[in-house]
Design a protein around this motif. Structure first.
Motif, PDB file in Angstrom:
ATOM      1  N   TYR A 259       0.767  -1.243   0.089  1.00 17.11           N
ATOM      2  CA  TYR A 259       0.051  -0.026  -0.073  1.00 17.11           C
ATOM      3  C   TYR A 259       0.981   1.085   0.201  1.00 17.11           C
ATOM      4  CZ  TYR A 259      -3.586  -3.195   1.652  1.00 17.11           C
ATOM      5  OH  TYR A 259      -4.237  -4.435   1.871  1.00 17.11           O
ATOM      6  N   ASP A 289      -9.605   6.782   8.806  1.00 17.73           N
ATOM      7  CA  ASP A 289     -10.160   6.469  10.171  1.00 17.73           C
ATOM      8  C   ASP A 289      -9.835   7.249  11.298  1.00 17.73           C
ATOM      9  OD1 ASP A 289     -10.999   4.305   8.666  1.00 17.73           O
ATOM     10  OD2 ASP A 289      -9.982   2.618   9.507  1.00 17.73           O
ATOM     11  N   TRP A 333      -6.099   3.564   8.652  1.00 15.85           N
ATOM     12  CA  TRP A 333      -6.369   3.389   6.986  1.00 15.85           C
ATOM     13  C   TRP A 333      -7.014   4.670   6.630  1.00 15.85           C
ATOM     14  CZ3 TRP A 333      -4.285  -0.684   5.083  1.00 15.85           C
ATOM     15  CH2 TRP A 333      -4.261  -1.781   5.718  1.00 15.85           C
ATOM     16  N   ARG A 335      -8.937   5.487   3.389  1.00 20.51           N
ATOM     17  CA  ARG A 335      -9.950   4.689   2.758  1.00 20.51           C
ATOM     18  C   ARG A 335     -10.511   5.498   1.449  1.00 20.51           C
ATOM     19  NH1 ARG A 335     -11.146   0.157   5.811  1.00 20.51           N
ATOM     20  NH2 ARG A 335     -10.800   0.329   7.972  1.00 20.51           N
ATOM     21  N   THR A 336     -10.456   4.711   0.165  1.00 19.37           N
ATOM     22  CA  THR A 336     -11.072   5.221  -1.086  1.00 19.37           C
ATOM     23  C   THR A 336     -12.330   3.999  -1.244  1.00 19.37           C
ATOM     24  OG1 THR A 336      -9.514   4.150  -2.520  1.00 19.37           O
ATOM     25  CG2 THR A 336      -9.333   6.380  -1.748  1.00 19.37           C
ATOM     26  N   ARG A 337     -13.401   4.652  -1.781  1.00 25.78           N
ATOM     27  CA  ARG A 337     -14.657   3.662  -2.097  1.00 25.78           C
ATOM     28  C   ARG A 337     -15.313   4.017  -3.155  1.00 25.78           C
ATOM     29  NH1 ARG A 337     -20.323   2.774  -0.664  1.00 25.78           N
ATOM     30  NH2 ARG A 337     -20.230   5.067   0.001  1.00 25.78           N
ATOM     31  N   LYS A 348     -12.631  -0.789  -4.285  1.00 24.14           N
ATOM     32  CA  LYS A 348     -11.997   0.125  -3.240  1.00 24.14           C
ATOM     33  C   LYS A 348     -10.661  -0.136  -3.162  1.00 24.14           C
ATOM     34  CE  LYS A 348     -11.398  -3.908  -0.930  1.00 24.14           C
ATOM     35  NZ  LYS A 348     -10.074  -4.467  -0.377  1.00 24.14           N
ATOM     36  N   GLN A 349     -10.038   0.701  -2.350  1.00 27.37           N
ATOM     37  CA  GLN A 349      -8.471   0.656  -1.993  1.00 27.37           C
ATOM     38  C   GLN A 349      -8.148   1.400  -0.617  1.00 27.37           C
ATOM     39  OE1 GLN A 349      -5.675  -1.190  -1.961  1.00 27.37           O
ATOM     40  NE2 GLN A 349      -6.134  -1.356  -4.154  1.00 27.37           N
ATOM     41  N   VAL A 350      -7.092   0.840  -0.125  1.00 33.05           N
ATOM     42  CA  VAL A 350      -6.699   1.804   1.219  1.00 33.05           C
ATOM     43  C   VAL A 350      -5.059   2.088   0.952  1.00 33.05           C
ATOM     44  CG1 VAL A 350      -8.360   0.633   2.600  1.00 33.05           C
ATOM     45  CG2 VAL A 350      -6.208  -0.381   2.335  1.00 33.05           C
ATOM     46  N   HIS A 362       0.376  -3.120   9.380  1.00 35.96           N
ATOM     47  CA  HIS A 362      -0.887  -2.657   8.828  1.00 35.96           C
ATOM     48  C   HIS A 362      -1.878  -2.009  10.145  1.00 35.96           C
ATOM     49  CE1 HIS A 362      -0.594  -5.062   4.560  1.00 35.96           C
ATOM     50  NE2 HIS A 362       0.303  -4.059   4.968  1.00 35.96           N
ATOM     51  N   THR A 367     -10.755  -4.200   5.820  1.00 36.83           N
ATOM     52  CA  THR A 367     -10.554  -3.361   4.503  1.00 36.83           C
ATOM     53  C   THR A 367     -11.572  -3.353   3.357  1.00 36.83           C
ATOM     54  OG1 THR A 367      -8.959  -4.911   3.567  1.00 36.83           O
ATOM     55  CG2 THR A 367      -8.017  -3.270   5.095  1.00 36.83           C
ATOM     56  N   GLY A 372     -15.429   1.122   3.907  1.00 43.23           N
ATOM     57  CA  GLY A 372     -15.279   2.432   3.312  1.00 43.23           C
ATOM     58  C   GLY A 372     -16.413   3.457   3.587  1.00 43.23           C
TER      59      GLY A 372
END
Length: 667
Positions: A259, A289, A333, A335-337, A348-350, A362, A367, A372
Motif C-alpha cells: 500500500y 479512520d 487506514w 480509505r477510498t470507496r 475500493k482501495q486503502v 498494517h 479493508t 469505507g
C-alpha cells in the motif's frame, strides 16, 4: 581548424544531451521543489518525459511482492499486482510529479517512445495557459499528436496556483497510466489557510482513481462493440494497492503488493492534496479512520474551511484538506470507496496513515468495501440534494481575491442537456446492419451526448490550422436538423466574444441510467453559482421553465471557482466564467469512455484575429489527398565515400564517437 573543433564540440554536446534525456528521472529532488518565498525570482523548471508502453511487475521488480523492498526499486511498477500493459512516463506510475512555485516557467520535453506508432499529447489540467494557448496539450484542438519517436516541448508559465495534474489527452492513454501531479505553490503569506496547518509536503500529494485489470482499449472496444463489461474491480492510491493475491512458496502465506504510506508526526497539522484521475463513472469517497478533516480548497481555489468526515471526488477534481495528527501514535487506514460503476464490483482501495514512531504494520480493522462507507458530514454528494450532512460544492464560499466578473445578466447564456441517447449510429449500432432494435439489449450502446450531438475531432487543430478544416464539418443547420431521432456528429463549437461573462446551465436529464457527468472546462475556471438534483430524471425544457420562473437561485456574491464539476443525474449545475482567454477550449465529460466517443464541445473565445500567433515551426497535420508530383531540382552533392559522407566528415564522426565514450563514462 577552428570550424572542425566547433563541429566536434557540437557533436559532443549533442551526444551528451541525448544521453541525459535518456535518463529516466523521477525528479524527486528537482531544484524547483522548494519553499516559495515572497519576492523571490521565478525559476525555469525543465523536465524530460519519456512516454513508453510498459508492464506491471517487470524484471525491474526482482522478487516483488514476496520481498516487499523490491517493490520500491527504480522502474518497478507494482500497482495492485495484476499483470497488465500500461503506459508510463519515465517508467513510473503515477509519472513524475511537477512541484513548482507560482510564476515559475515550466518546460517539459516529451519524447514519444510508444510502440505501434501511436501519437500522444499531455494536457496540464487546471492550468489556464493564458498566453501559452498552444501548450494546452489537447490532441486535434490545440496541437497535432506527438508522433511516435518524436519530441515536443511544452513551455508555459505556472500562472495559477493550486493542486493541478497532468495527463495524456490522446486516445485512452490517461486510463493506462499517463498521468501525474502538478502542484503550483505560493508563498504562505498569500495562502488564506496557511495559519491552519504546519506542513505542506510534496509527499502528501495523493492521486486516486479506478483501475482496470487489462489495457483500457480492450475494455473500451469490448464494451462498445460487443456489450462486454466496463466496470472497474480495483482502485489505486498513488499507483499502489492490494488486489491480486500471491502465495509465498517459502511460507505458503498470501501476500499482496504494498500500500501507499503517508507519514505524519503527532500533534502536527498537514495539508493533503488529493487528485482524481478517475477513468470511468466512478465517484470516490475518501476518508481517514478516526480523523475528521478540514477541507480548504478545490481545483486549486481556496474556500472557507469546512470540517467533514469524508468527501466525494469526481474524475478530474482536486480537493485539499488539513489533517490534524492528534490521535494516538499508530497506523490508520486511509480509505477510498468507489460508487456508481465502481460499486457494481465493490472497487475500493486503502493506504496507510503512519504516525512517527509507529510500528511498520498494517492498521487494525477490515479493508472490505463496506468499511469505507464513512458516516457523518460529507462534501460533494453523488446524485443527492444538499442537506445538513450533505454539502454540495455550490454551498462553498470562496476566499479567492480575484474579481468575480459576475453580471446580473450574463452576456451569453447556453443550456446543455446531457444523457445517454437511444439513437442508431454507424459506428456502434449500424442503422441497417445491426440497429438497436435488432440486437440483444445488453449489447445496445446508448450514446452520451450534449444536446443530442456527438462532437468529433477536427482533422487539424483549429487553434493553428483553422483554414485547413472543411467548414461543412462544423455543426450547423445542415447536419443538426433532427438530432433527437437520428445520429448527429460534427465539430461542436460555440462562440463567445472576448471578455464576455458566459453562463452555462448544464443538465443531466438522467432518463437512461443513474449516472453522472463531471464536466471539465479548459482555459478557464468557472464559478459554480447553482446546483441541485430535481428528480430521478428531468429535461432541458423543465429546467428552462424553472429558470424562467425564477426557481433557480444563484450565488453571485461568493461562489466557489472550479474547472471540473459534477452534474447530478436528474439535476443541473449552473456555471459562469469570464471569457478572458482567447482560443479554442475543450469542454467535456472527464469520464474517459464518454469523452472518447464525443461527449463534449469546443468553446471558441474571441475572433480568429484575436487568437495568439502560432509558434514558429509548430507541427502541422491534417487530411491529405494526392494531387500530383512536384518537380524537385536535384542539389549538387559533395564527393562521398562508400558510406555516403565526405572523407573529412568521416574522420570527424570517428573523433566524435571517441568523445561520446568519454561522455558515457563520465555520467
Amino acid at each position: 581548424m577552428s570550424n572542425m573543433i566547433e563541429r566536434l564540440v557540437l557533436v559532443f554536446a549533442g551526444v551528451c544531451v541525448a544521453l541525459a534525456e535518456y535518463e529516466l528521472s523521477d525528479y524527486a529532488s528537482h531544484p524547483c521543489m522548494r519553499e516559495c518565498v515572497e519576492g523571490a525570482p521565478p525559476m525555469s523548471c525543465t523536465y524530460n518525459f519519456t512516454v513508453e508502453n510498459y508492464f506491471v511487475l517487470t524484471k525491474a521488480c526482482y522478487d516483488c511482492p514476496y520481498n516487499v523492498t523490491d517493490c520500491y526499486r527504480p522502474h518497478c511498477v507494482a500497482t495492485d499486482g495484476v499483470g497488465r500493459g500500461i503506459i508510463t512516463v519515465n517508467r513510473m506510475l503515477p509519472g513524475p510529479a511537477i512541484q513548482v512555485c507560482h510564476n515559475d516557467m515550466i518546460i517539459v520535453n516529451v519524447h514519444n517512445m510508444l510502440y505501434g506508432s501511436e501519437g500522444t499529447t499531455i494536457h496540464w489540467h487546471g492550468v489556464f495557459q493564458k498566453g501559452y494557448q498552444h501548450h494546452d496539450g489537447v490532441s486535434m484542438i490545440t496541437q497535432c499528436p506527438i508522433t511516435s519517436h518524436s519530441k515536443f516541448q511544452y513551455r508555459f508559465k505556472a500562472a495559477n496556483r493550486g493542486t493541478l495534474f497532468w495527463h495524456g489527452h490522446a486516445g485512452l492513454h490517461r486510463s493506462d497510466g499517463l498521468f501525474g501531479a502538478l502542484i503550483i505553490r505560493e508563498p504562505l503569506s498569500r495562502d488564506p489557510a496557511s495559519h491552519l496547518y504546519d506542513h505542506d509536503l510534496p509527499e502528501h500529494t495523493m492521486i486516486v482513481h479506478d483501475w482496470l485489470v487489462e489495457l483500457t482499449i480492450n475494455r473500451f472496444a469490448g464494451h462498445h462493440h460487443a456489450g462486454y463489461d466496463n466496470k472497474p474491480a480495483s482502485m489505486l492510491i498513488n499507483g499502489r494497492g492490494a488486489f491480486q493475491e500471491f502465495v509465498d512458496p517459502d511460507t505458503n502465506q498470501t501476500v499482496h503488493t504494498p500500500y501507499s504510506v503517508f507519514k505524519v508526526r503527532k500533534d502536527k497539522k498537514y495539508r493533503f492534496r488529493v487528485i482524481s484521475n478517475g477513468i470511468l463513472n466512478c465517484p470516490i469517497q475518501v476518508s481517514v479512520d478516526h480523523h475528521d478533516i478540514t477541507m480548504i480548497a478545490t481545483d486549486g481555489v481556496p474556500h472557507e474551511p469546512i470540517v467533514v468526515s469524508s468527501f466525494n471526488i469526481f474524475a478530474g477534481e482536486r480537493f485539499d484538506f488539513i489533517l490534524d495528527a492528534d490521535k494516538d501514535v499508530g497506523n490508520y487506514w486511509i480509505r477510498t470507496r468507489g460508487m456508481a460503476d465502481c460499486g457494481v464490483k465493490s472497487a475500493k482501495q486503502v493506504a496507510i496513515l503512519r504516525y512517527e514512531n509507529a510500528t511498520e504494520e498494517h492498521p487494525t480493522g477490515p479493508t472490505d468495501y463496506e468499511s469505507g462507507r464513512r458516516e457523518g458530514k460529507l462534501l460533494n454528494p453523488w446524485n443527492k440534494k444538499g442537506t445538513p450532512d450533505l454539502t454540495p460544492v455550490s454551498w462553498l464560499n470562496t476566499t479567492l481575491a480575484d474579481p468575480l466578473h459576475m453580471k446580473q445578466v450574463p452576456d451569453k447564456k447556453f443550456y446543455f442537456a446531457m444523457d445517454f441517447n437511444k439513437v442508431d449510429n454507424y459506428v456502434f449500432n449500424h442503422e441497417e446492419l445491426y440497429p438497436l432494435a435488432a440486437v440483444n439489449r445488453n449489447k445496445r450502446l446508448y450514446l452520451p451526448q450534449m444536446n443530442h450531438i456527438t462532437n468529433i475531432a477536427p482533422p487539424s487543430p483549429p487553434l493553428s490550422q483553422y483554414d485547413d478544416i472543411p467548414k461543412d464539418m462544423f455543426c450547423g443547420s445542415h447536419n443538426t436538423r433532427n438530432c433527437t431521432h437520428q445520429y448527429c456528429e460534427c465539430i461542436h463549437v460555440i462562440k463567445v466574444d472576448l471578455d464576455d461573462t458566459v453562463e452555462m446551465v448544464l443538465i443531466d436529464e438522467g432518463v437512461t441510467f443513474n449516472a453522472n457527468h463531471p464536466i471539465h472546462l479548459h482555459g478557464h475556471h468557472f464559478r459554480v453559482v447553482a446546483m441541485d438534483r430535481v428528480n430521478e430524471s428531468t429535461s432541458l425544457e423543465e429546467i428552462k421553465m424553472m429558470d424562467e420562473a425564477g426557481l433557480i437561485e444563484r450565488n453571485l456574491e461568493t461562489p466557489i471557482a472550479k474547472d471540473t464539476v459534477t452534474v447530478a443525474d436528474g439535476g443541473y449545475t449552473v456555471i459562469r466564467f469570464h471569457a478572458d482567454n482567447p482560443g479554442f477550449w475543450l469542454m467535456h465529460c472527464h469520464i474517459d469512455f464518454h469523452q472518447s466517443i464525443g461527449m463534449g464541445l469546443i468553446v471558441q473565445v474571441g475572433e480568429l484575429n484575436q487568437m495568439p500567433r502560432t509558434p514558429k515551426h509548430f507541427p502541422r497535420c491534417g487530411n491529405w489527398q494526392y494531387t500530383g508530383e512536384v518537380d524537385v531540382e536535384e542539389k549538387p552533392r559533395c564527393p562521398v565515400d562508400g558510406a555516403g559522407r565526405n572523407h573529412r566528415e568521416s574522420w570527424l564522426l570517428m573523433y566524435a564517437a571517441m568523445l561520446s565514450i568519454l561522455c558515457i563514462k563520465s555520467m
